[in-house]
Enzyme design. Structure first.
Site, PDB file in Angstrom:
ATOM      1  N   GLY A   1       0.838  -1.194   0.000  1.00 20.56           N
ATOM      2  CA  GLY A   1       0.000   0.000   0.000  1.00 20.56           C
ATOM      3  C   GLY A   1       0.869   1.238   0.000  1.00 20.56           C
ATOM      4  N   SER A   2       0.319   2.298   0.542  1.00 23.32           N
ATOM      5  CA  SER A   2       1.022   3.574   0.478  1.00 23.32           C
ATOM      6  C   SER A   2       2.177   3.633   1.478  1.00 23.32           C
ATOM      7  CB  SER A   2       0.038   4.701   0.767  1.00 23.32           C
ATOM      8  OG  SER A   2      -0.485   4.540   2.069  1.00 23.32           O
ATOM      9  N   THR A   3       3.127   4.482   1.187  1.00 18.65           N
ATOM     10  CA  THR A   3       4.271   4.663   2.084  1.00 18.65           C
ATOM     11  C   THR A   3       3.819   5.223   3.428  1.00 18.65           C
ATOM     12  OG1 THR A   3       5.814   4.850   0.251  1.00 18.65           O
ATOM     13  CG2 THR A   3       6.490   5.867   2.316  1.00 18.65           C
TER      14      THR A   3
ATOM     15  N   GLY B   1       2.447   2.412   5.353  1.00 16.02           N
ATOM     16  CA  GLY B   1       3.580   1.514   5.625  1.00 16.02           C
ATOM     17  C   GLY B   1       4.401   1.985   6.807  1.00 16.02           C
TER      18      GLY B   1
ATOM     19  N   GLU C   1       5.573  -3.469   0.890  1.00 23.31           N
ATOM     20  CA  GLU C   1       5.677  -3.113  -0.530  1.00 23.31           C
ATOM     21  C   GLU C   1       4.935  -1.794  -0.690  1.00 23.31           C
ATOM     22  OE1 GLU C   1       7.242  -4.851  -2.853  1.00 23.31           O
ATOM     23  OE2 GLU C   1       7.381  -6.893  -2.071  1.00 23.31           O
TER      24      GLU C   1
ATOM     25  N   GLU D   1       4.067  10.618  -5.579  1.00 28.83           N
ATOM     26  CA  GLU D   1       3.407   9.588  -6.378  1.00 28.83           C
ATOM     27  C   GLU D   1       1.991  10.057  -6.709  1.00 28.83           C
ATOM     28  OE1 GLU D   1       2.311   5.917  -4.351  1.00 28.83           O
ATOM     29  OE2 GLU D   1       3.122   4.797  -6.042  1.00 28.83           O
TER      30      GLU D   1
HETATM   31  P1  NAP Z   1      -3.276   2.437   1.388  1.00 22.65           P
HETATM   32  O1  NAP Z   1      -4.193   3.534   1.681  1.00 22.65           O
HETATM   33  O2  NAP Z   1      -1.995   2.381   2.100  1.00 22.65           O
HETATM   34  O3  NAP Z   1      -4.106   1.099   1.633  1.00 22.65           O
HETATM   35  C1  NAP Z   1      -3.579  -0.182   1.456  1.00 22.65           C
HETATM   36  C2  NAP Z   1      -4.340  -1.135   2.340  1.00 22.65           C
HETATM   37  O4  NAP Z   1      -4.105  -0.826   3.707  1.00 22.65           O
HETATM   38  C3  NAP Z   1      -5.846  -1.099   2.161  1.00 22.65           C
HETATM   39  O5  NAP Z   1      -6.362  -2.389   2.342  1.00 22.65           O
HETATM   40  C4  NAP Z   1      -6.255  -0.182   3.292  1.00 22.65           C
HETATM   41  O6  NAP Z   1      -7.587  -0.321   3.662  1.00 22.65           O
HETATM   42  C5  NAP Z   1      -5.323  -0.619   4.380  1.00 22.65           C
HETATM   43  N1  NAP Z   1      -5.077   0.358   5.419  1.00 22.65           N
HETATM   44  C6  NAP Z   1      -5.323   1.696   5.420  1.00 22.65           C
HETATM   45  N2  NAP Z   1      -4.913   2.249   6.575  1.00 22.65           N
HETATM   46  C7  NAP Z   1      -4.402   1.250   7.333  1.00 22.65           C
HETATM   47  C8  NAP Z   1      -3.808   1.179   8.633  1.00 22.65           C
HETATM   48  N3  NAP Z   1      -3.646   2.262   9.373  1.00 22.65           N
HETATM   49  N4  NAP Z   1      -3.375  -0.019   9.082  1.00 22.65           N
HETATM   50  C9  NAP Z   1      -3.495  -1.117   8.333  1.00 22.65           C
HETATM   51  N5  NAP Z   1      -4.070  -1.118   7.106  1.00 22.65           N
HETATM   52  C10 NAP Z   1      -4.504   0.045   6.609  1.00 22.65           C
HETATM   53  O7  NAP Z   1      -2.904   2.369  -0.148  1.00 22.65           O
HETATM   54  P2  NAP Z   1      -3.885   2.409  -1.370  1.00 22.65           P
HETATM   55  O8  NAP Z   1      -4.254   3.801  -1.619  1.00 22.65           O
HETATM   56  O9  NAP Z   1      -4.963   1.406  -1.201  1.00 22.65           O
HETATM   57  O10 NAP Z   1      -2.920   1.841  -2.523  1.00 22.65           O
HETATM   58  C11 NAP Z   1      -2.118   2.658  -3.258  1.00 22.65           C
HETATM   59  C12 NAP Z   1      -0.688   2.597  -2.745  1.00 22.65           C
HETATM   60  O11 NAP Z   1      -0.205   1.265  -2.733  1.00 22.65           O
HETATM   61  C13 NAP Z   1       0.258   3.350  -3.630  1.00 22.65           C
HETATM   62  O12 NAP Z   1       1.116   4.151  -2.873  1.00 22.65           O
HETATM   63  C14 NAP Z   1       1.041   2.259  -4.335  1.00 22.65           C
HETATM   64  O13 NAP Z   1       2.298   2.637  -4.787  1.00 22.65           O
HETATM   65  C15 NAP Z   1       1.093   1.203  -3.331  1.00 22.65           C
HETATM   66  N6  NAP Z   1       1.298  -0.103  -3.957  1.00 22.65           N
HETATM   67  C16 NAP Z   1       2.521  -0.691  -3.834  1.00 22.65           C
HETATM   68  C17 NAP Z   1       2.772  -1.920  -4.435  1.00 22.65           C
HETATM   69  C18 NAP Z   1       4.106  -2.582  -4.301  1.00 22.65           C
HETATM   70  O14 NAP Z   1       4.213  -3.764  -4.585  1.00 22.65           O
HETATM   71  N7  NAP Z   1       5.129  -1.906  -3.868  1.00 22.65           N
HETATM   72  C19 NAP Z   1       1.768  -2.544  -5.169  1.00 22.65           C
HETATM   73  C20 NAP Z   1       0.525  -1.910  -5.283  1.00 22.65           C
HETATM   74  C21 NAP Z   1       0.309  -0.684  -4.654  1.00 22.65           C
HETATM   75  P3  NAP Z   1      -8.696   0.584   2.909  1.00 22.65           P
HETATM   76  O15 NAP Z   1      -8.747   0.128   1.510  1.00 22.65           O
HETATM   77  O16 NAP Z   1      -9.942   0.291   3.622  1.00 22.65           O
HETATM   78  O17 NAP Z   1      -8.242   2.004   3.047  1.00 22.65           O
END
Ligand code: NAP
Ligand code: MG
Length: 487
Positions: A245-247, A250, A267, A398
């Site tokens: 997910g997002s940095t 993370g 990741e 990003e």
């Molecule tokens: P995100 O907001 O970080 O969410 C990722 C996941 O984490 C979702 O299931 C989210 O739930 C959950 N989440 C949110 N807050 C959390 C917390 N405090 N504790 C635990 N889990 C939590 O990221 P996104 O917007 O969905 O995805 C986009 C990001 O992912 C981008 O920055 C992208 O670069 C990154 N990404 C990286 C890779 C890699 O392999 N490096 C691959 C794909 C994506 P909700 O959906 O309910 O918010």
């Protein structure tokens, strides 16, 4: 199976693919409602149609799921690898058999073009399960702990235990496969939380696991929002945390588990440079740039979002690139001629808009091809920014959308310097006809993956992961086993 709730009138998407009006949590082999009855809605981002209601797992539900995974761990981890492999092979074959349905479901819930879900995502999902099924009985030969102890003896490395996995919405089923396949192959059990906006293929996957006869509790799916993920990561009986997910999130996770016994892989985001040298084949470079930034609407962690082009060919390349972008078809994700689908959510669309407006305000020049976007749903046109400097937010943050920034360079050293001038380090691309130049550049790029004369190519045998703020740990291939073994 799969739906403990009563049926509502079928909306449009349900006429195309089987979608239940409501889904429960998948815990210990059964679908159940959340303890407090909480639900959220998942929508089709191309139409804003509500597809289904999905249970929101709370702390009590996460606890139930972790307990089920713990109970199942004993017998699952004791199974010979060859026996675990049989389940994974069965799951891989069932994914192939249900490939069309899964692709349609993924496109409807996520907004991605059917050509991508059908030809890229779902085949890769099956390939990941096949790949890790093949490893399940060969863990002792993965070369992981021999390299540490310099000796090839002793029993196979052991699984870690219960894995808590949290995934994003951009490749819903593929991110599940990257995490579930190696975890199960190594003998761990899993509690997985899909993204709030794309839970449907994970729930369909749960049904596939039932069809494959996977023992109860080995895989648990707890849908919900960020709070659900937070509860899973905080659960004291989770041994291993895997997050994509997002940095920003993370970093929060790294803080939350600091000082605990939990193992973690992260990741995170990216801001990949795609470097085009003056000797590159311009037509293929243009194809690769388009593939790099418009695949999945640029909602890709490793998207080639920063084009770095050598000054002497910049005009020619840009002219050819804009001509090509004018031919891209933006629209209905289920139309097989569509190149760019919908943005996954209203929230993501507003983030893209905010950054694009910042780009204009900071003085970069914005270009998009003329054309109407659909009236309903979440859409953003393919966009190119020229006149971009390193100080601009659009060059640093990003965007996670179909937005390309263009910068030029004169020398290879300058290209490398600009490419590495980012907090991220996930991927990069190099376009040149000279092998030596490609290698020279790749060796100097601080990126987990460097593609040469191609972009966004994935293979389950190849490790994937980042440096710097793109996270740590590798998924895929032999290296991906290490995240799920006590080596
Ligand atoms: P995100 O907001 O970080 O969410 C990722 C996941 O984490 C979702 O299931 C989210 O739930 C959950 N989440 C949110 N807050 C959390 C917390 N405090 N504790 C635990 N889990 C939590 O990221 P996104 O917007 O969905 O995805 C986009 C990001 O992912 C981008 O920055 C992208 O670069 C990154 N990404 C990286 C890779 C890699 O392999 N490096 C691959 C794909 C994506 P909700 O959906 O309910 O918010
Ligand atoms: Mg959705």
């Amino acid at each position: 199976m799969g739906n403990p709730f009563e049926y509502a009138p079928a909306p449009e998407s349900r006429a195309i693919v089987d979608i239940a009006p409501a889904y429960g949590l998948f815990i210990d082999g059964k679908f159940t409602d959340a303890a407090d009855g909480g639900r959220l809605k998942t929508v089709n981002p191309a139409t804003e149609e509500v597809l289904a209601e999905v249970a929101v797992g709370g702390e009590a539900d996460v606890d139930r799921a972790v307990k089920a995974a713990r109970k199942a761990f004993k017998s699952w981890s004791a199974l010979p690898g060859a026996e675990r492999a049989k389940y994974l092979f069965r799951i891989a074959r069932l994914i192939q058999e249900h490939g069309r349905e899964l692709a349609v479901l993924e496109s409807i819930d996520n907004g991605k073009p059917i050509r991508e879900s059908r030809d890229v995502d779902i085949p890769l999902v099956a390939a990941h399960f096949f790949h890790y099924a093949g490893w399940a009985d060969k863990l002792a030969y993965a070369g992981l702990w021999q390299s540490r102890t310099k000796e090839h003896s002793g029993p196979a490395p052991k699984p870690i235990g219960v894995a808590g996995q949290v995934i994003p919405w951009n490749f819903p089923l593929l991110m599940l496969a990257w995490k579930v396949a190696p975890a199960l192959a190594c003998g761990n059990t899993v509690v997985l939380k899909p993204a709030e906006t794309t839970p449907l293929t994970a729930l369909r996957f749960a049904e596939i696991c039932v069809e494959a006869g996977l023992p109860d509790g080995v895989l648990n799916i707890v849908t919900g929002a960020g709070e659900t993920g937070r509860a899973l990561i905080a659960h004291p009986d989770v041994d291993k945390v895997a997050f994509t997910g997002s940095t920003a999130v993370g970093k929060e996770i790294a803080r939350a588990i600091a000082g605990t016994r939990k193992r973690v892989t992260l990741e995170l985001g990216g801001k990949a440079a795609n470097i085009v040298y003056d000797d590159a084949a311009i037509d293929s470079a243009v194809d690769g740039i388009v593939e790099g930034i418009f695949f999945n609407g640029g909602q890709v962690c490793c998207a080639g979002s920063r084009l770095l082009v050598q000054e002497s060919v910049a005009d020619e390349l840009l002219a050819s690139l804009t001509r090509r972008i004018k031919t891209l078809r933006v629209g209905d994700p289920l139309d097989k001629n569509t190149d760019v689908g919908a943005i996954n959510s209203a929230a993501q669309l507003s983030r893209i808009r905010e950054l694009v407006e910042a780009g204009e305000a900071e003085g970069a020049e914005r270009w998009s091809p003329a054309g109407e976007l659909p009236g309903k749903g979440f859409w953003f046109p393919p966009t190119v920014f020229t006149g971009v400097t390193q100080a601009h937010r659009i060059a640093r943050d990003e965007i996670f959308g179909p937005v390309l920034t263009v910068q030029t360079f004169r020398t290879p050293a300058e290209a490398v310097e600009k490419a590495n001038n980012t907090a991220y380090g996930l991927s990069a691309g190099v376009w040149t006809e000279k092998g030596a130049k490609a290698l020279w550049t790749a060796q100097r790029l601080r990126a987990g993956v460097v593609w040469t004369n191609t972009f966004n190519k994935f293979d389950p045998a190849s490790p994937f992961g980042g440096f710097k703020e793109s996270g740590f740990g590798r998924e895929g291939g032999r290296h991906g086993l290490e995240a799920y073994l006590d080596v």
